[in-house]
Scaffold this active site. Structure first.
Site, PDB file in Angstrom:
ATOM      1  CG  ASP A 141      -2.288   0.591   0.926  1.00  0.00           C
ATOM      2  OD1 ASP A 141      -2.398   1.402  -0.018  1.00  0.00           O
ATOM      3  OD2 ASP A 141      -3.259   0.253   1.636  1.00  0.00           O
TER       4      ASP A 141
ATOM      5  CG  ASP B 130      -9.329   2.251  -0.695  1.00  0.00           C
ATOM      6  OD1 ASP B 130      -8.750   1.176  -0.977  1.00  0.00           O
ATOM      7  OD2 ASP B 130      -8.755   3.200  -0.123  1.00  0.00           O
TER       8      ASP B 130
END
Length: 730
Positions: free
Chosen positions: A461, A531
């Site tokens: 990430d 997301d």
């Protein structure tokens, strides 16, 4: 007689020389033709379908056709390269000194050698053409042979003139939780600029890939289209200038803003590749070109189908514990999944990672949460017959971390100013221009994978931009190198990781879809599209993302409802059918699912395994765009032999007495008969086409009518309907 004969011989010799200096660069089905006469600037002649012979091309009648124009001697025009020489002179011109072509196993590299006739500055303009895919890559290598340092203030990878007409530009834009949105617009007078300045991620708000439809607004499966993609992980700038000539001038490269590069004597600056393609089969044709090229030559493990996984994030967020992870592994194994990924919240000793405020940089197991450590989780995974993956964010730190306490000098910050803090009010970015930081980031991955070689997957990430400009490592006079040096460091780390761990699967997550680009994908297997896992919004985002990236890289997960981002409630069938058009996964807490929901997911996973080779390795044909606002979106994948196809149909609106278009299919063999089977069926009765066979010609000219609703019991009715059909030739 001899006099006229000698004149004829001289004329023929000059003609041969002129032909020899017209270079034709051929890929599988496309050609790029340039004039490379020695002592002159190289010029563009042609880009399009493959030519049998370049001798009959009509050269451009007007326009500024410089192949790699330099700034200074025709200053009103666009430049690909701008240089301030060691003596302060800001003018440059580049003349051809030679050219050559060498063979590679998969194609050729043609180099046009350029040099300034006054200054000892040279450029190698390179073109890689592939024999088996429709793609040509171009990049520039600028070498300083002057006695002192020169400063590069603009350094594009390439420029392409595009003949004016009814030319439309297709590109992607968006934001967090709304990535990959399609924009279509005509090219008009003036300048269109698409740029990124994030510093770390480059595809949230825009993309470094575009398409040019040459016959009006882009159509999916017909029309002439040019595609371009800058293969770079950092800041970029794409610009199209339309002036008073007959051409649009497309230029792409690293964003030069606040990035002037000081090139030392003897140093070479290499730009990232700009990939160019062409198709006469519309937007989807260009997509197919990008997908094939990507799978064969750019993407990590591009020939390997991806596993079906469960990721823990939306199921538990930071509430990681050993028993919970074991339960989730058992559940996904029971549904037929192949991989479990433990997300954020597993690490931190002095500063336990219970929220996003702390612990980044401290990659040690939190023994209070995981008493038996990673070994215990790997044991549980093996017991359940699934692989194990783990989340890390190695480029970042929190000010509340042991790493920051030891090395505050490792973070990006402006001199004499406090850090600008990101996520959680404490996040900072590590300075990857610093070799010590590069070694540390490599160590994070190396330590995990060396101590626990059974880890099969990493979710990598990156949740913060470079929010303040300043390197504590770079010298005062090279602060403008930060953005470029960061991504050179990032790439160096990725290369080291892949050299030591070639088989591990790595996902590029960056606050969702922040790293969807061909610059990182040689080192990553996939990216997290967004997301936002809402199925309806994912139809739009995955549609746009598919313009340039194949299904196998688009992580697409079944999640809970109400959706955690937009709070929409869609049917499980609809969520499954959308997720199955990408790399299928789950982002949910299985213990909160009913037995019926688990059974439907188990059935979907089994059926996805059947179609996985077609979806992940096949050719895409987009049929009806959700952006057309006709109430339906539809696409399909077809295998190379045209023996198998998967057809997707999603309703995007629901009104009483609506009339939806019948969708015609594409990409099939007109002479083959295809038997229809519906996947993920929830209806009490099968479709009227179930088990029946239709010719490819009929399916492509007429299509099949889809019921607007599902034939289910009253308590299972929903305003969401969708269909997935598996077509097999017999």
């Amino acid at each position: 007689m001899n006099k006229y004969f000698n004149i004829l011989l001289l004329f023929l010799a000059m003609s041969v020389q002129a032909v020899a200096e017209r270079l034709t660069i051929q890929s599988k089905g496309i050609s790029l033709v340039i004039d490379a006469e020695k002592g002159h600037e190289p010029t563009f002649v042609y880009f399009g379908p493959k030519l049998v012979s370049a001798s009959d091309i009509q050269p451009p009648r007007s326009g500024r056709m410089g192949l790699y124009p330099a700034y200074g001697l025709n200053t009103p025009t666009d430049a690909a390269l701008s240089v301030r020489h060691a003596d302060g002179n800001m003018s440059t011109t580049l003349h051809v000194t030679g050219y050559d072509t060498r063979s590679e196993s998969n194609g050729t590299i043609t180099t046009v050698w350029l040099k300034d006739p006054v200054y000892n500055l040279s450029v190698a303009l390179r073109y890689r053409a592939y024999r088996d895919v429709d793609m040509i890559e171009t990049w520039a290598e600028v070498t300083n042979g002057e006695r002192g340092t020169v400063t590069l203030t603009q350094f594009a990878s390439g420029m392409l003139p595009i003949r004016r007409g009814d030319v439309w530009l297709s590109h992607l834009y968006g934001s967090w939780a709304n990535e990959g949105i399609v924009a279509e617009e005509p090219l008009l007078a003036g300048q269109k600029v698409i740029a990124n300045k994030d510093g770390v991620r480059n595809s949230h708000t825009a993309h470094a890939e575009v398409m040019f439809s040459l016959d009006g607004k882009g159509r999916e499966n017909e029309g002439n289209v040019i595609g371009a993609a800058l293969c770079y992980s950092g800041n970029y700038k794409l610009r199209v200038t339309t002036d008073d000539t007959e051409y649009h001038y497309f230029c792409a490269g690293i964003n030069e803003e606040n990035s002037a590069y000081h090139l030392k004597r003897g140093e070479t600056f290499t730009t990232p590749p700009l990939a160019l393609t062409f198709s006469s089969e519309g937007l989807s044709g260009v997509s197919r070109n990008f997908h094939k090229w990507g799978r064969m030559y750019k993407l990590a493990h591009g020939d390997r189908p991806r596993d079906i996984l469960l990721n823990s994030w939306e199921g538990v967020y930071f509430d990681i514990n050993e028993a919970g992870m074991a339960d989730m592994m058992r559940e996904i194994a029971g549904m037929g999944g192949e991989l479990f990924v433990m997300d954020d919240g597993w690490f931190g000793d002095k500063y336990p990672r219970d929220n996003d405020h702390t612990s980044l940089g401290d990659w040690v197991v939190n023994k209070r949460k995981l008493p038996h450590g990673i070994d215990g989780l790997l044991h549980e995974a093996k017991k359940n017959g699934v692989k194990f993956g783990i989340w890390i964010e190695p480029e970042m730190a929190n000010t509340l971390s042991e790493l920051y306490e030891r090395h505050p000098d490792w973070v990006i910050k402006a001199s004499r100013r406090p850090e600008v803090l990101g996520r959680g009010g404490t996040q900072v970015v590590l300075d990857l221009s610093n070799p010590k930081v590069q070694d540390y980031v490599f160590y994070v991955v190396d330590n995990l994978l060396s101590r626990y070689p059974d880890i099969a997957y990493i979710k990598w990430d990156a949740n913060m931009s470079i929010m303040n400009h300043g390197s504590q490592y770079l010298s005062v006079d090279n602060q403008s190198h930060l953005y470029i040096a960061y991504h050179r460091g990032f790439e160096s780390v990725c290369q080291r990781i892949r050299a030591k761990f070639p088989d591990v699967v790595i996902q590029a997550c960056a606050s969702g879809g922040g790293r969807a680009n061909w610059g990182v994908l040689p080192y990553f297997d996939e990216f997290w599209v967004s997301d936002n896992t809402d199925a309806l919004q994912r139809v739009y985002m995955q549609w746009g993302t598919s313009y340039f990236f194949p299904a196998m890289v688009m992580a697409s997960h079944i999640s809970a409802v109400p959706n955690h981002t937009v709070f929409r409630t869609t049917s499980l069938k609809f969520r499954i059918d959308v997720a199955m058009s990408g790399r299928l996964g789950m982002e949910i807490q299985p213990k909160n699912m009913t037995a019926w929901e688990k059974n439907l997911c188990k059935k979907a996973i089994a059926e996805y395994k059947e179609i996985r080779p077609v979806v992940q390795l096949g050719d895409i044909y987009r049929l009806l765009s959700p952006y057309d606002k006709r109430g339906v979106a539809s696409l399909m994948y077809v295998d190379e032999a045209k023996d198998k196809a998967v057809f997707y149909w999603w309703k995007t609106e629901n009104f009483q007495n609506e009339h939806l278009p019948r969708v015609r299919m594409a990409g099939l063999n007109p002479n083959k008969l295809y038997t229809v089977r519906e996947l993920n069926r929830i209806d009490n009765n099968p479709l009227d086409c179930e088990g029946k066979s239709y010719s490819g010609a009929y399916l492509m000219s007429q299509g099949l009518d889809m019921p607007y609703t599902h034939d289910v019991d009253y308590n299972k009715k929903s305003d969401w309907s969708s269909r997935v059909l598996y077509l097999i030739a017999r």
